[in-house]
Design an enzyme around this catalytic site. Structure first.
Site, PDB file in Angstrom:
ATOM      1  N   GLU A  52      -7.919   3.567  -4.751  1.00  0.00           N
ATOM      2  CA  GLU A  52      -7.083   3.354  -4.119  1.00  0.00           C
ATOM      3  C   GLU A  52      -7.221   2.941  -2.505  1.00  0.00           C
ATOM      4  O   GLU A  52      -8.937   2.937  -2.272  1.00  0.00           O
ATOM      5  CB  GLU A  52      -6.217   4.615  -3.835  1.00  0.00           C
ATOM      6  CG  GLU A  52      -5.386   4.627  -2.309  1.00  0.00           C
ATOM      7  CD  GLU A  52      -4.011   3.791  -2.483  1.00  0.00           C
ATOM      8  OE1 GLU A  52      -3.942   2.483  -1.427  1.00  0.00           O
ATOM      9  OE2 GLU A  52      -3.795   3.136  -3.631  1.00  0.00           O
ATOM     10  N   ASP A  89     -11.392  -1.529  -2.713  1.00  0.00           N
ATOM     11  CA  ASP A  89     -10.838  -2.458  -3.067  1.00  0.00           C
ATOM     12  C   ASP A  89     -10.795  -2.307  -5.030  1.00  0.00           C
ATOM     13  O   ASP A  89     -12.572  -2.851  -5.090  1.00  0.00           O
ATOM     14  CB  ASP A  89     -11.141  -3.954  -2.446  1.00  0.00           C
ATOM     15  CG  ASP A  89      -9.961  -4.984  -3.155  1.00  0.00           C
ATOM     16  OD1 ASP A  89      -9.558  -4.635  -4.593  1.00  0.00           O
ATOM     17  OD2 ASP A  89     -10.355  -5.481  -2.217  1.00  0.00           O
ATOM     18  N   GLU A 112      -6.713   3.693 -13.178  1.00  0.00           N
ATOM     19  CA  GLU A 112      -5.914   3.744 -12.446  1.00  0.00           C
ATOM     20  C   GLU A 112      -6.275   2.740 -10.978  1.00  0.00           C
ATOM     21  O   GLU A 112      -6.170   2.849 -10.334  1.00  0.00           O
ATOM     22  CB  GLU A 112      -4.752   4.755 -11.794  1.00  0.00           C
ATOM     23  CG  GLU A 112      -3.684   4.000 -11.266  1.00  0.00           C
ATOM     24  CD  GLU A 112      -3.030   5.261 -10.292  1.00  0.00           C
ATOM     25  OE1 GLU A 112      -1.576   4.907  -9.843  1.00  0.00           O
ATOM     26  OE2 GLU A 112      -2.772   6.737 -10.555  1.00  0.00           O
ATOM     27  N   ASP A 158       0.881  -4.897  -4.510  1.00  0.00           N
ATOM     28  CA  ASP A 158       2.088  -5.554  -3.851  1.00  0.00           C
ATOM     29  C   ASP A 158       2.056  -6.748  -4.491  1.00  0.00           C
ATOM     30  O   ASP A 158       1.149  -7.750  -4.951  1.00  0.00           O
ATOM     31  CB  ASP A 158       0.917  -5.480  -2.467  1.00  0.00           C
ATOM     32  CG  ASP A 158       1.790  -5.580  -1.664  1.00  0.00           C
ATOM     33  OD1 ASP A 158       2.564  -7.123  -1.335  1.00  0.00           O
ATOM     34  OD2 ASP A 158       1.374  -6.032  -0.098  1.00  0.00           O
ATOM     35  N   LYS A 174       2.881 -14.807   0.443  1.00  0.00           N
ATOM     36  CA  LYS A 174       3.033 -15.938   0.887  1.00  0.00           C
ATOM     37  C   LYS A 174       1.664 -16.902  -0.179  1.00  0.00           C
ATOM     38  O   LYS A 174       0.804 -15.962  -0.163  1.00  0.00           O
ATOM     39  CB  LYS A 174       2.528 -15.628   1.914  1.00  0.00           C
ATOM     40  CG  LYS A 174       3.104 -15.420   3.228  1.00  0.00           C
ATOM     41  CD  LYS A 174       2.662 -14.685   4.555  1.00  0.00           C
ATOM     42  CE  LYS A 174       3.794 -13.992   5.223  1.00  0.00           C
ATOM     43  NZ  LYS A 174       3.724 -13.880   7.005  1.00  0.00           N
ATOM     44  N   ASP A 189       9.098  -3.725  -9.735  1.00  0.00           N
ATOM     45  CA  ASP A 189      10.305  -2.870  -9.069  1.00  0.00           C
ATOM     46  C   ASP A 189      10.560  -4.867  -9.035  1.00  0.00           C
ATOM     47  O   ASP A 189      11.677  -4.876  -9.163  1.00  0.00           O
ATOM     48  CB  ASP A 189      10.368  -2.759  -8.074  1.00  0.00           C
ATOM     49  CG  ASP A 189       9.775  -2.574  -6.988  1.00  0.00           C
ATOM     50  OD1 ASP A 189       9.029  -2.853  -6.452  1.00  0.00           O
ATOM     51  OD2 ASP A 189      10.280  -2.466  -5.367  1.00  0.00           O
TER      52      ASP A 189
END
Length: 202
Positions: A58, A85, A33, A108, A112, A144
């Site tokens: 994470e 990362d 994950e 995310d 930009k 989403d």
């Protein structure tokens, strides 16, 4: 743990962990994950599938440490939580073709233009995800954000993934799906979740 925003170093396969020694027979079907967040999916996975192994990466240290503490308290011996990362760690942790599944939930979108290289579905990362999966391996992608979902399905199919739902199509939630902490909020509010279930060709 390793953390970096940029990294162009060659993959150091000789430093990859011995997952068989760490996870036992479950290493044969190792899952990853990327972006574990508060750990809702990772902890639910460890509880539901105690005989399977999951590595959860994470980027936020406090979140990673909190997940790790909960996993240890609950005795989840095959849940490995790492801070860093995922774009940097993944090629160092796993050999090509070694993963049964990769889970990417609500990344995310980095709208930009100057941040596009950070996206988890840019060309470089998409190709890496495909390479790390074994033939038939699953990429479980959820977001989403409709625009990001449309961009992701196009890019991932172009890289070489096969879409279970058909070209440019999104998947319904399977009956045994484990929602992440964030996804639970969307499900309760009735908001749309865009799901992709993609396979590396056999």
């Amino acid at each position: 743990m390793i953390f970096s925003h940029e990294d162009d170093a060659p993959i150091a396969l000789d430093l990859a962990p011995d997952w068989t020694a760490l996870a036992g027979p479950a290493a044969a079907s190792l899952e990853l994950e990327i972006g574990a967040g508060h750990g809702g999916f990772a902890l639910a996975f460890a509880k539901a599938f105690p005989d399977r192994a999951l590595v959860a990466i994470e980027q936020r240290r406090a979140f990673a440490e909190a997940i790790r503490a909960k996993a240890e308290k609950r005795g989840h011996r095959r849940l490995f939580v790492l801070h860093g990362d995922g774009r940097v760690l993944a090629p160092r942790l796993f050999r090509a073709g070694s993963l049964a599944a990769i889970h990417v939930h609500f990344p995310d979108p980095w709208w930009k233009r100057r941040h596009h290289h950070r996206r988890l579905v840019d060309d470089r990362m998409s190709a890496l995800l495909l390479a790390l999966l074994r033939p038939g391996g699953l990429l479980d992608f959820r977001t989403d954000v409709e625009r990001y979902a449309l961009e992701a399905v196009a890019r991932l199919e172009e890289i070489g993934f096969e879409n279970e739902a058909g070209r440019r199509a999104f998947a319904d939630a399977p009956p045994d799906e484990l929602p992440s902490t964030r996804e639970k909020r969307y499900l309760e509010s009735g908001q749309r979740v865009w799901r992709l279930r993609l396979r590396r060709p056999a």
